[in-house]
Design an enzyme around this catalytic site. Structure first.
Site, mmCIF file in Angstrom:
data_model
loop_
_atom_site.group_PDB
_atom_site.id
_atom_site.type_symbol
_atom_site.label_atom_id
_atom_site.label_comp_id
_atom_site.label_asym_id
_atom_site.label_seq_id
_atom_site.Cartn_x
_atom_site.Cartn_y
_atom_site.Cartn_z
ATOM 1 N N THR A 333 0.845 -1.189 0.000
ATOM 2 C CA THR A 333 0.000 0.000 0.000
ATOM 3 C C THR A 333 0.880 1.238 0.000
ATOM 4 O O THR A 333 1.916 1.271 0.679
ATOM 5 C CB THR A 333 -0.946 0.013 1.218
ATOM 6 O OG1 THR A 333 -1.762 1.189 1.171
ATOM 7 C CG2 THR A 333 -0.186 -0.010 2.530
ATOM 8 N N HIS A 385 2.837 -11.650 14.175
ATOM 9 C CA HIS A 385 3.939 -12.232 14.942
ATOM 10 C C HIS A 385 3.684 -13.706 15.287
ATOM 11 O O HIS A 385 4.590 -14.403 15.747
ATOM 12 C CB HIS A 385 4.153 -11.423 16.220
ATOM 13 C CG HIS A 385 5.554 -11.515 16.759
ATOM 14 N ND1 HIS A 385 6.581 -12.133 16.094
ATOM 15 C CD2 HIS A 385 6.100 -11.054 17.923
ATOM 16 C CE1 HIS A 385 7.687 -12.061 16.797
ATOM 17 N NE2 HIS A 385 7.420 -11.409 17.928
#
Length: 424
Positions: A333, A385
């Site tokens: 993006t 994560h």
């Protein structure tokens, strides 16, 4: 004969859509293949076209939710558009195209052109501005302004909007007046696309362990490369090369060194695609869309650039298919086009990471012990994560930085050309 126009299927997984905007008036006469409505799903906005010409009758209002296959309108083909109406539509399309061409011309060309004249007519019509294109047409047809005005049979929505949007003539220079105090409010129903996007964003926040790591990239190498070879590139390929294709290629090759950034969680399994499908976030009037560049790892920069341009144009013109928006293993993006200096992009599920590009700003940096001014860009990698460790996330972003600052490494698999030359 009455022809039924049914809600088309945007994709296999979509069972209902929302009527977004009617592009014609109820009861008007439409032509075959004319765009008559926009429908919105939770993935994209698509257009509905008239299967035949005739008088249209709506069977649904804007904002209605309909199942795929439901009749959205009917067309009475016994009331076919006249040749004059067809010619009017063709003339409008030609005029719009001419206006686009005029707007696209360089400013120095515009200076050499004859400006639009103010043609005086009868007191009834006061003054009418005539463009150079219209003036030439009137000259060929031996028509005056009075002939044109007298020939107008109908004032429609387009004519009213055109006059309303004209700048007010004011010979004096005055400061803009402050807005009138108001306590009014406007309410607008969220579209299916934006509702789905909202749900996905909340789900990402609640269901992932999202972290963001940052770095900065010296863009001078890619900028110099584009400046040096842009003309030759355009001459060969027919379009300009931008920054997004370089980042797409860099991302695809960086996956070779950090494949977990390309992986996804599926229940208790980790799925590792052996391909890189890069989603390119595109801002459209209806919301954010993310068309997919498939197999970016096997495509050249010109191929990627062309595909990005085609997909972005389709998305903004509501011509993109659901298949072109489905899938993707990674997303890029670019908030820099809106002036963003730094941000933390949000992951596009079920992907595990997203790269955020930002504004290019000249800043003082240290190079070989000297302070120099370089065009710098902050980049951010948001990642889940649960599946991507810090070592991989940081290493991946560093590798992207290396590719952009040393574009020639994209030809050597990420290795230093000198090391390949010396076989070490």
């Amino acid at each position: 004969m009455i022809v039924e126009i049914k809600v088309p299927s945007p994709g296999e997984s979509i069972t209902e859509v929302e009527v977004g905007t009617w592009l014609v008036e109820n009861g008007s006469v439409v032509s075959k293949d004319q765009e008559i409505a926009e429908i919105e799903s939770d993935k994209a906005t698509l257009t509905v076209v008239a299967a035949e010409g005739g008088k249209i009758e709506f069977k649904a209002e804007e904002g209605d939710t309909l199942e795929v296959g439901t009749v959205v309108c009917t067309i009475d083909t016994s009331v076919a558009p006249t040749e004059g109406e067809k010619q009017e539509k063709e003339t409008e399309a030609e005029t719009e195209e001419l206006e686009k061409i005029e707007e696209a011309k360089p400013k120095d060309e515009e200076k050499n052109q004859e400006p639009a004249k103010e043609v005086k007519v009868s007191d009834e019509h006061d003054k009418v501005k005539v463009t150079s294109v219209a003036r030439e047409m009137m000259k060929d047809l031996n028509l005056s302004v009075d002939d044109i005005v007298a020939g107008l049979r109908r004032i429609g929505k387009k004519e009213v909007e055109a006059v309303a949007s004209m700048p007010k003539s004011d010979s004096g220079t005055s400061l803009p007046q402050p807005k009138e105090a108001s306590r009014d409010e406007e309410r607008q129903k969220m579209t299916s696309l934006r509702r789905k996007l909202s749900q996905r964003l909340v789900a990402v926040k609640n269901e992932t362990a999202m972290l963001t790591t940052f770095n900065e990239i010296d863009m001078s190498f890619v900028m110099d490369l584009r400046k040096k070879y842009q003309d030759q590139f355009v001459k060969k390929h027919g379009f300009k090369v931008g920054f997004m294709s370089f980042f797409t290629k860099a991302v695809a090759q960086a996956m070779d060194f950090h494949p977990m950034v390309n992986a996804q969680l599926d229940g208790e399994e980790i799925v590792s695609p052996q391909y890189v499908d890069v989603g390119i976030a595109v801002s459209t009037p209806k919301g954010l869309m993310v068309p997919i560049v498939r197999n970016a790892e096997s495509k050249s920069i010109p191929q990627i650039e062309l595909e990005i341009k085609e997909l972005a144009t389709k998305a903004r013109n509501k011509k993109i298919s659901v298949e072109e928006l489905t899938g993707g293993t990674f997303t890029i993006t670019n908030g820099g086009v809106f002036g963003s200096l730094l941000s933390t992009p949000i992951i596009n599920p079920p992907q595990s990471a997203i790269l955020g590009m930002h504004n290019i700003v000249e800043r003082p940096v240290a190079v070989n012990g000297q302070v120099v001014i370089r065009p710098m860009m902050y980049v951010a990698l948001s990642y889940d994560h649960r599946i991507i460790d810090g070592k991989d996330s940081v290493g991946f972003l560093v590798k992207v930085k290396e590719f952009i600052e040393n574009p020639e490494r994209m030809l050597t698999g990420g290795h230093e050309p000198e090391m390949l030359l010396l076989d070490i």
